[in-house]
Each structure stands twice: as C-alpha cells, then as structure tokens.
Scaffold this motif. Structure first.
Motif, PDB file in Angstrom:
ATOM      1  N   GLY A 141       0.902  -1.440   0.147  1.00 34.90           N
ATOM      2  CA  GLY A 141      -0.095   0.120  -0.093  1.00 34.90           C
ATOM      3  C   GLY A 141       0.785   1.470  -0.103  1.00 34.90           C
ATOM      4  N   ALA A 142       2.174   1.024  -0.147  1.00 32.40           N
ATOM      5  CA  ALA A 142       3.081   2.310   0.126  1.00 32.40           C
ATOM      6  C   ALA A 142       2.534   3.456  -1.203  1.00 32.40           C
ATOM      7  N   GLU A 143       2.333   2.900  -2.427  1.00 34.10           N
ATOM      8  CA  GLU A 143       2.064   3.905  -3.388  1.00 34.10           C
ATOM      9  C   GLU A 143       0.861   4.867  -2.996  1.00 34.10           C
ATOM     10  N   GLY A 144       0.242   4.342  -2.287  1.00 34.22           N
ATOM     11  CA  GLY A 144      -1.029   5.516  -1.805  1.00 34.22           C
ATOM     12  C   GLY A 144      -0.721   6.490  -0.826  1.00 34.22           C
ATOM     13  N   ASP A 145       0.337   6.459  -0.389  1.00 33.59           N
ATOM     14  CA  ASP A 145       0.918   7.487   0.696  1.00 33.59           C
ATOM     15  C   ASP A 145       1.664   8.877  -0.115  1.00 33.59           C
ATOM     16  N   TYR A 146       2.034   8.519  -1.511  1.00 28.58           N
ATOM     17  CA  TYR A 146       2.574   9.748  -2.076  1.00 28.58           C
ATOM     18  C   TYR A 146       1.608  10.036  -3.575  1.00 28.58           C
ATOM     19  N   SER A 147       1.833  11.201  -3.962  1.00 26.06           N
ATOM     20  CA  SER A 147       1.305  11.673  -5.109  1.00 26.06           C
ATOM     21  C   SER A 147       1.701  11.030  -6.412  1.00 26.06           C
ATOM     22  N   ASN A 148       0.830  11.128  -7.467  1.00 26.55           N
ATOM     23  CA  ASN A 148       1.254  10.402  -8.602  1.00 26.55           C
ATOM     24  C   ASN A 148       2.532  10.878  -9.228  1.00 26.55           C
ATOM     25  N   ALA A 149       2.883  12.268  -9.135  1.00 27.12           N
ATOM     26  CA  ALA A 149       4.064  12.602  -9.509  1.00 27.12           C
ATOM     27  C   ALA A 149       5.255  11.998  -8.740  1.00 27.12           C
ATOM     28  N   ILE A 150       5.144  11.769  -7.655  1.00 28.37           N
ATOM     29  CA  ILE A 150       6.360  11.182  -6.636  1.00 28.37           C
ATOM     30  C   ILE A 150       6.364   9.740  -7.287  1.00 28.37           C
ATOM     31  N   THR A 151       5.215   9.080  -7.218  1.00 29.31           N
ATOM     32  CA  THR A 151       5.216   7.704  -7.600  1.00 29.31           C
ATOM     33  C   THR A 151       5.874   7.435  -8.895  1.00 29.31           C
ATOM     34  N   ASP A 152       5.485   8.363  -9.996  1.00 28.44           N
ATOM     35  CA  ASP A 152       5.977   7.956 -11.255  1.00 28.44           C
ATOM     36  C   ASP A 152       7.694   8.263 -11.158  1.00 28.44           C
ATOM     37  N   GLU A 153       7.828   9.315 -10.510  1.00 28.63           N
ATOM     38  CA  GLU A 153       9.345   9.598 -10.589  1.00 28.63           C
ATOM     39  C   GLU A 153      10.173   8.623  -9.818  1.00 28.63           C
ATOM     40  N   ALA A 154       9.704   8.098  -8.584  1.00 28.66           N
ATOM     41  CA  ALA A 154      10.197   6.875  -7.994  1.00 28.66           C
ATOM     42  C   ALA A 154      10.372   5.574  -8.800  1.00 28.66           C
ATOM     43  N   ALA A 155       9.373   5.334  -9.627  1.00 35.13           N
ATOM     44  CA  ALA A 155       9.470   4.155 -10.591  1.00 35.13           C
ATOM     45  C   ALA A 155      10.355   4.464 -11.601  1.00 35.13           C
ATOM     46  N   ARG A 156      10.742   5.679 -12.076  1.00 35.67           N
ATOM     47  CA  ARG A 156      11.596   5.762 -13.138  1.00 35.67           C
ATOM     48  C   ARG A 156      13.130   5.767 -12.412  1.00 35.67           C
ATOM     49  N   ARG A 157      13.150   6.339 -11.283  1.00 33.85           N
ATOM     50  CA  ARG A 157      14.545   6.151 -10.752  1.00 33.85           C
ATOM     51  C   ARG A 157      14.751   4.790 -10.236  1.00 33.85           C
ATOM     52  N   ALA A 158      13.869   3.978  -9.842  1.00 31.79           N
ATOM     53  CA  ALA A 158      13.975   2.642  -9.553  1.00 31.79           C
ATOM     54  C   ALA A 158      14.370   1.700 -10.974  1.00 31.79           C
ATOM     55  N   ARG A 159      13.734   1.864 -11.849  1.00 27.92           N
ATOM     56  CA  ARG A 159      14.119   1.214 -13.111  1.00 27.92           C
ATOM     57  C   ARG A 159      15.690   1.706 -13.596  1.00 27.92           C
ATOM     58  N   ALA A 160      16.058   2.715 -13.078  1.00 25.95           N
ATOM     59  CA  ALA A 160      17.645   3.156 -13.427  1.00 25.95           C
ATOM     60  C   ALA A 160      18.463   2.635 -12.488  1.00 25.95           C
ATOM     61  N   MET A 161      18.057   2.316 -11.366  1.00 20.50           N
ATOM     62  CA  MET A 161      19.115   1.911 -10.374  1.00 20.50           C
ATOM     63  C   MET A 161      19.249   0.238 -10.397  1.00 20.50           C
ATOM     64  N   THR A 162      20.772  -0.010 -10.183  1.00 18.70           N
ATOM     65  CA  THR A 162      21.100  -1.405  -9.883  1.00 18.70           C
ATOM     66  C   THR A 162      20.617  -1.992  -8.849  1.00 18.70           C
ATOM     67  N   GLU A 163      20.680  -3.261  -8.560  1.00 13.79           N
ATOM     68  CA  GLU A 163      20.157  -3.776  -7.331  1.00 13.79           C
ATOM     69  C   GLU A 163      21.165  -3.473  -6.101  1.00 13.79           C
ATOM     70  N   ASP A 164      22.527  -3.146  -6.265  1.00 16.49           N
ATOM     71  CA  ASP A 164      23.559  -2.834  -5.589  1.00 16.49           C
ATOM     72  C   ASP A 164      23.044  -1.161  -4.998  1.00 16.49           C
ATOM     73  N   ALA A 165      22.789  -0.617  -5.857  1.00 19.29           N
ATOM     74  CA  ALA A 165      22.314   1.019  -5.652  1.00 19.29           C
ATOM     75  C   ALA A 165      20.943   0.904  -4.737  1.00 19.29           C
ATOM     76  N   LYS A 166      20.241   0.065  -5.047  1.00 14.64           N
ATOM     77  CA  LYS A 166      19.113  -0.318  -4.121  1.00 14.64           C
ATOM     78  C   LYS A 166      19.436  -0.479  -2.877  1.00 14.64           C
ATOM     79  N   MET A 167      19.986  -1.288  -2.779  1.00 14.27           N
ATOM     80  CA  MET A 167      20.471  -1.985  -1.392  1.00 14.27           C
ATOM     81  C   MET A 167      21.324  -0.992  -0.624  1.00 14.27           C
ATOM     82  N   ALA A 168      22.098   0.002  -1.153  1.00 15.86           N
ATOM     83  CA  ALA A 168      23.002   1.001  -0.799  1.00 15.86           C
ATOM     84  C   ALA A 168      21.766   2.167  -0.238  1.00 15.86           C
ATOM     85  N   LEU A 169      20.867   2.294  -1.040  1.00 16.42           N
ATOM     86  CA  LEU A 169      19.677   3.328  -0.475  1.00 16.42           C
ATOM     87  C   LEU A 169      19.229   2.709   0.740  1.00 16.42           C
ATOM     88  N   GLY A 170      18.769   1.518   0.707  1.00 21.69           N
ATOM     89  CA  GLY A 170      18.012   0.887   1.848  1.00 21.69           C
ATOM     90  C   GLY A 170      18.942   0.812   3.364  1.00 21.69           C
TER      91      GLY A 170
END
Length: 406
Positions: free
Chosen positions: A151-180
């Motif tokens: 349900g996390a998507e519901g806590d953000y605006s459409n603009a933020i969820t769209d930008e988050a999806a774009r950034r996630a697609r551009a990130m490697t798995e290592d980069a995602k884990m570093a963010l975590g």
C-alpha cells in the motif's frame, strides 16, 4: 546559552581535546553501548563522566557531561507490547542513577522504528563539501521498490510515485541496497540498527496503532516517569520527529506546535519539556521556530541549532542540511527569542536561566572530507556552525547594543 558539544564516546573521531579547543563549555553524550530498556548503572555513568573529564594525556579537560542525549525509549514502550512495563521500571531507575551523578537534562524522542531518516549521508555541495539530504522521491524508491511496503504507493502523489518508478528502473540492485542501508542507518552511537526484515516486522506491529493511540502511549509513559523526574529535579525534553512528517505509514506525533502543546498540556510539569531542534522542525514550512520558542519558552530545556534548506513548500518534501545561518530558518530571529527567554528566566530567578545548546549537525568541509566521521557530525563543520552561532549570540547578548540589555 550554554554552549555544548555532542560526543559519541571514546570511539568518536572528535576527541575531548577537540571539544575543549572548540570552546564548548560542556558535553552532550549517552551510554550508547547499553541496550534500550536496560538500566544505566552508576558504574557506567561514572565511567562516561570520567572519560569526559580527561584529555588524551590524562590531564583535566575542565568540562563535564552536562546533557544526556539520549536515554532511549524502547519500541516495546512505544507499542505497549512485550517487556514495556519492565522497560519503564528500568527507565525510572536510570533516572535515579543519573540524578545521583549530578545530571539534570535528559533528551529523548518518541519516533517509531526509525530515528532520523535521510536518503543521502554525503550529498555533494557546490563548494566541494558534503551534507546529509532527505529526498522524497528517493525515499519513495526505498518505500515502494526496496522495502516493498504493501500500500505504499497510496501515501505519495502520482508525480512522486512516477518519478520513484523511473529512478528505480535506472538503479542497479546494489544501488537499491545502498539506499536501503542509508535509510535504515541508526543514529550514530545507537545500540540498534534496523535490517529491512526488522523494519517490516515493526511495521506490521504498528499497523493497528493510530497517531491518537501512539499519543496515548506517550502520555502513559510520561505519566509514569515525569513524577520521578520532578522529584529528582530532572528536566526531560522530547526531541521532535526528524523529518517532521509521516513516513512508512507510521504515526508521527511530535512534528508540529500542536503536537507539543498536546503533550506538554497532558502532563503539565516543569520536568516535562521540549528539545527545540530548529533543523528537525524547520524541515516543515508551517513550523514557526521563533514563535514556538516564544510560546514554549518556559518548557524549552535543550536546544539544537541547525538549519535546513527545503526544495519547496510541501509539508512532506525534500531538504538538505544547510549552513547554520544559510537555510530557511531565520536563525537570528530564533536566537533573539532564546535570549529573551533566558533574560525572562533570570528576572524570575530560575536556576536554569541558561539553556544548554549544541550546534547540531554540520557540513563536511576541509579535513572533514578525509576523516569520514559519523554522518552529520563532522568536527570542522560543527566548529564552523558553532562559530557562526556564537557570533550571533554575542551580538544579541551585548550589554550595550544587544537585546538582552534592552
């Protein structure tokens, strides 16, 4: 104001010698190695006091441990689950032990699961330095695509969820884990570091706890510990949420002036007070920092002075740690309100007329970039901040030209 400096103990890259040379008048520290919910013993308290009193060569530092930051409130207490009653009993005993050692001011917070939260710990600045940053789009990447909170998507605006999806697609798995790892990094010196799985477990346990219920749990905690603190002559002061808006669907109850008023009114005691953190509260555009200092002044027991620069006017938005005089908070106006409160206290004869302050956080500059100290706590960056704040304080407190003598 009483100028203090946060120290994380013997492992801190900023030594007691450094603190003395910075001109700090006292030290803010804690027993970071003691697990949450466990009693602070007289022996461990005395050991930390002795460490503060000595330079590297064994000579006297001339400074003392003056403020506790922090005596942690366990997750069990916040959720009223598990060993929460035992933890409250331990908290009371710790209060007795620190009072016996001569300590009076105790900073703590009531943030669920995560303490301060940032998405970058060393964000590059145009001048070649670095600082901490919270980016709402990157946080949405963590929440939606790394943690995968239902349900996390519901806590953000459409603009933020769209930008988050774009950034996630551009990130490697290592980069995602570093963010975590960045998002779940505990406060420097903390006894608890959260894994993704542990965060998920906590979130499931908080799932049924509303902001109103968490506030009731907070009042229950204060109703137990504040009478003890008052009898002992202690001053408890709650630090605000950082950042001061909801994250991960969790309740946040110490983010606004109304939040503080509710808690301070619910347990009305000189022992129940506020840590006014200008950086945490200043990350939210609807918080009036000088006004809050004026209205809560008698119950402000500790002050963190730092500044943030917001990317926009959204309540839940992005920001970075600015220079102490360079962010969105009018630091001169805030310090003026503090100086006026201290003058009022002296006039009525309060023993705590001088409020302890520390230069909170700082940008990594000069040799800080090589030292790689705890994120947010560089030696030179904080020294620069203290020097800037000290200049404002000196001017406003001047007996002829300042407002203190007016």
């Amino acid at each position: 104001m009483r100028q203090t400096w946060r120290w994380f103990g013997p492992a801190d890259l900023a030594s007691i010698d450094d603190i003395v040379q910075a001109g700090a008048e006292g030290v803010v520290t804690a027993l970071h190695h003691v697990p949450n919910g466990v009693v602070w013993t007289p022996e461990e308290i005395a050991k930390r006091q002795d460490a503060v009193r000595r330079r590297k060569d064994g000579s006297s530092s001339g400074i003392e441990w003056e403020v506790i930051e922090s005596l942690p409130v366990s997750e069990d207490i916040k959720k009223q689950k598990g060993a929460w009653r035992e933890h409250i009993a331990s908290y009371k005993q710790s209060l007795r032990n620190v009072a016996a050692a001569g300590l009076e001011v105790i900073c703590y917070n009531f943030m669920p699961v995560l303490d301060w939260t940032r998405t970058e710990l060393r964000w590059p600045l145009p001048n070649g330095g670095s600082c901490m940053r919270f980016d709402i789009d990157d946080f949405a990447v963590f929440d939606i695509h790394v943690l995968q909170r239902p349900g996390a998507e519901g806590d953000y605006s459409n603009a933020i969820t769209d930008e988050a999806a774009r950034r996630a697609r551009a990130m490697t798995e290592d980069a995602k884990m570093a963010l975590g790892r960045t998002v779940t990094t505990a406060l420097p010196g903390s006894t608890e570091t959260m894994t993704l799985e542990r965060v998920r477990e906590h979130l499931s346990e908080y799932g049924h706890i509303s902001p109103d219920q968490l506030r009731r749990h907070f009042v229950d905690f204060l109703s137990e510990v504040v009478p003890v603190a008052e009898d002992l002559g202690l001053r408890l002061c709650c630090h605000p949420d950082d950042p001061p808006f909801p994250l991960l669907g969790l309740p946040r109850i110490m983010s606004t002036e109304a939040d503080y008023k509710a808690i301070l009114d619910a347990v009305d005691s000189p022992a129940n007070g506020m840590t006014l953190c200008s950086g945490s509260l200043g990350a939210r555009p609807d918080n009036d920092l000088p006004g809050m200092m004026e209205r809560f002044g008698p119950k402000v027991h500790f002050i963190h002075l730092r500044n943030v620069k917001r990317d926009g006017d959204a309540i839940a938005g992005s920001f970075f740690e600015a220079a102490h005089l360079g962010g969105d908070t009018d630091m001169v106006a805030l310090i003026a309100a503090i100086v006026k409160e201290e003058s009022r206290r002296r006039h009525v004869g309060r023993a705590d007329a001088q409020i302890p302050m520390r230069p909170d956080h700082g940008q990594d500059i000069l040799d800080d970039l090589n030292r790689r100290a705890q994120p947010g706590y560089p030696t030179i960056g904080r020294l620069k901040g203290l020097a800037e704040l000290r200049g404002v304080m000196t001017a406003l407190e001047h007996r002829e030209y300042g407002i203190a003598g007016a």
